[in-house]
Design a protein around this motif. Structure first.
Motif, short mmCIF file in Angstrom:
data_model
loop_
_atom_site.label_atom_id
_atom_site.label_comp_id
_atom_site.label_asym_id
_atom_site.label_seq_id
_atom_site.Cartn_x
_atom_site.Cartn_y
_atom_site.Cartn_z
N ASN A 169 0.89 -1.33 0.09
CA ASN A 169 0.07 -0.10 -0.06
C ASN A 169 0.86 1.40 0.11
OD1 ASN A 169 -1.96 -1.89 0.24
ND2 ASN A 169 -2.86 -1.16 1.97
N HIS A 173 2.27 0.91 -4.41
CA HIS A 173 1.20 1.75 -4.92
C HIS A 173 1.64 3.12 -5.41
CE1 HIS A 173 -2.79 -0.16 -5.86
NE2 HIS A 173 -2.06 -1.12 -4.95
N LYS A 174 2.55 3.56 -4.57
CA LYS A 174 3.37 5.02 -4.66
C LYS A 174 4.22 4.99 -5.89
CE LYS A 174 5.29 8.35 -1.61
NZ LYS A 174 6.44 8.75 -1.94
N CYS A 289 -0.44 7.54 -11.51
CA CYS A 289 -0.85 6.19 -11.98
C CYS A 289 -2.33 6.37 -12.60
CB CYS A 289 -0.75 5.24 -11.00
SG CYS A 289 -1.21 3.38 -11.47
N HIS A 316 -5.20 -0.30 -9.56
CA HIS A 316 -4.05 0.80 -9.43
C HIS A 316 -4.74 2.23 -9.72
CE1 HIS A 316 -0.27 -0.78 -8.20
NE2 HIS A 316 -0.64 -1.98 -8.73
N PRO A 319 -7.22 2.49 -5.71
CA PRO A 319 -6.96 1.32 -4.97
C PRO A 319 -7.88 0.80 -3.90
CG PRO A 319 -5.09 2.69 -5.12
CD PRO A 319 -6.23 3.42 -5.79
N THR A 320 -8.85 1.60 -3.74
CA THR A 320 -9.79 1.27 -2.45
C THR A 320 -10.84 0.68 -2.79
OG1 THR A 320 -10.45 3.69 -2.30
CG2 THR A 320 -8.70 3.22 -0.82
N CYS B 42 -4.78 5.50 -0.50
CA CYS B 42 -4.68 5.08 -1.89
C CYS B 42 -3.33 5.11 -2.06
CB CYS B 42 -5.58 5.75 -2.88
SG CYS B 42 -4.97 7.54 -3.38
N ALA B 43 -2.41 6.08 -1.76
CA ALA B 43 -1.08 6.40 -2.18
C ALA B 43 -0.93 6.60 -3.81
CB ALA B 43 -0.04 5.00 -1.84
N VAL B 44 -2.03 6.94 -4.11
CA VAL B 44 -2.02 7.22 -5.65
C VAL B 44 -1.65 8.75 -5.85
CG1 VAL B 44 -3.29 7.57 -7.87
CG2 VAL B 44 -3.63 5.40 -6.57
N ARG B 45 -2.09 9.45 -4.84
CA ARG B 45 -1.96 10.94 -4.87
C ARG B 45 -1.08 11.22 -3.75
NH1 ARG B 45 -4.49 14.27 -8.22
NH2 ARG B 45 -5.83 13.20 -9.66
#
Lengths: 394, 58
Positions: A169, A173-174, A289, A316, A319-320, B42-45
């Motif tokens: 996580n 994901h980062k 992403c 991706h 992700p939640t 989410c670690a996307v942002r």
């Protein structure tokens, strides 16, 4: 309810065709126990290989026969689909099954007279259910509630991979689809090179990130609040008790089921982002992403076994989002579901023959936009006709 | 005290509450959150993408 539905298909009329099929992974989770039972009652030891045969033979055939499903729930139906507790219940219910299977497997190899082939079959069967435990840990570990994060620690203790939530996580994901991510494979990198880079890389990153998180609360890494150590402690109790009760005869079982279970995770990761690259923006950050940074597979049967993990592009990007609501997205497509892809990756020339052209197609043939294995960079650039561009400083 | 929202998943960082699990005590200002911190859910942002809420800023 009074508003006009946003999609052509009204949300109220939407029925999830897969709803009752999400029981399938629970049966798979118990399949090694079924194998042990059938071997005992029929005397046919081939049953001990039930799960590897299911994964490597039956699922590729089923994927081929049943095919793909690119339909998505209409946008308006997604909130009620996501809040339906039935789907959560099924995931929670699978968690004790991984413990049952693991314990039955250890007991069987220690007490039944299977010979080496049967012993190996049980160990590999449990390895694959350990892999499925990682998929479940992945699903619950992404949820935002503390309760589900705790469940992830508990289920990830079975395959001895308690650092996965932190690694995945906060780390993967980062950094996904960037050259620095140990869990994103590179163009020209074989599965074997990747596994040796990923497994230690993932543990190292998880430990560092957890150390940073604990340091903000003024705690050191060797603290009871360390979530990696909490999960590893459950593993130590499970594995230690089994060893004490059943004896050293289970040591090969422990090694095979654990490492081949890790292989299941690593091979999935290898497939999921092979060669894909987020481009660097002028400000030095990587672009956000998006679906095109993951490979997608819409094969129905393997998706049912893997909780839609193969709809990886949408995962991706969001992700939640819960497994039942994951969408088929405008994303690069794998040639098959993961079960057949696994076998392709075991033979690197075969994998590259199938996949390298697909990676190039994503970037319109521009090899310089691909995530390339650094040790093979010059050779790959020369081969795909980009040697000169990079020499002039792109 | 302000709140900042992830534009991807909707996670909110509230300065008043902090985020205990992430190690930010109640009252930790947004400016004290590390620049390389990514959304806890989410670690996307990343931090830079977060949008201030409370109507002070669009």
């Amino acid at each position: 309810m009074s508003t006009t539905p946003m999609s052509a298909e009204p949300a109220a009329a939407y029925r999830d065709d897969k709803r009752h099929w999400w029981w399938l992974p629970l049966f798979v989770a118990l399949s090694p126990v079924l194998g042990v039972y059938l071997a005992a009652t029929t005397g046919q030891k081939l049953w001990l290989w039930i799960t590897p045969i299911l994964w490597y033979v039956a699922l590729p055939v089923a994927d081929w026969l049943v095919g793909r499903d690119t339909r998505n729930p209409p946008d308006a139906a997604v909130p009620s689909l996501e809040s339906d507790r039935y789907y959560k219940f099924l995931v929670y219910a699978s968690i004790p099954l991984f413990y049952v299977t693991w314990i039955v497997g250890a007991w069987a190899v220690a007490t039944q007279d299977y010979g080496w082939a049967g012993y190996l079959g049980v160990s590999l069967s449990v390895a694959l259910t350990n892999g499925l435990a990682l998929v479940v840990g992945h699903e619950v570990g992404h949820k935002t509630g503390r309760f589900e994060k705790r469940l992830a620690q508990i289920v990830l203790a079975v395959p001895a991979y308690g650092h996965f939530s932190a690694e995945h996580n906060r780390g993967h994901h980062k950094d996904v689809a960037t050259p620095d991510d140990p869990a994103s494979s590179r163009f020209g990198e074989s599965l074997y090179a990747f596994v040796l880079r990923e497994i230690p890389g993932a543990l190292g990153r998880a430990w560092r990130d957890e150390k940073v998180r604990l340091a903000r609360s003024g705690k050191g890494p060797w603290s009871l609040s360390n979530e990696l150590l909490q999960s590893f402690a459950i593993t130590a109790v499970l594995y230690g008790s089994a060893l004490a009760l059943l004896g050293p005869v289970i040591i090969p079982f422990l090694l095979i089921s654990t490492f081949w279970g890790w292989q299941f995770l690593s091979t999935s990761n290898y497939i999921e982002h092979y060669g894909l690259l987020r481009q660097k923006l002028p400000d030095g950050r990587f672009e956000r992403c998006r679906p095109e940074h993951s490979w997608n597979a819409d094969h129905i049967v393997s998706n049912l076994m893997l909780y839609h993990l193969q709809r990886h592009s949408d995962h991706h990007a969001r992700p939640t989002r819960c497994y039942q609501a994951l969408r088929s997205d405008k994303a690069p497509e794998l040639p098959s579901g993961y079960p057949l892809c696994f076998t392709l990756t075991y033979f690197p020339p075969l994998w590259r023959a199938v996949m390298d052209k697909r990676v190039l197609a994503v970037y319109g043939g521009d090899i310089t936009r691909v995530n390339i294995q650094p040790s093979k960079r010059e050779q790959i650039l020369a081969r795909y006709g980009a040697g000169r561009q990079t020499a002039t400083g792109v | 005290m302000a709140r900042y929202r992830c534009p991807g998943c909707g996670y909110e960082y509230d300065e008043q509450k902090g985020d205990e699990h992430e190690g930010f005590k109640p009252g930790t200002l947004w400016s004290e959150v590390p620049e390389d911190w990514a959304c806890a859910d989410c670690a996307v942002r990343d931090k830079a993408d977060f949008v201030k809420v409370d109507g002070l800023l669009a």
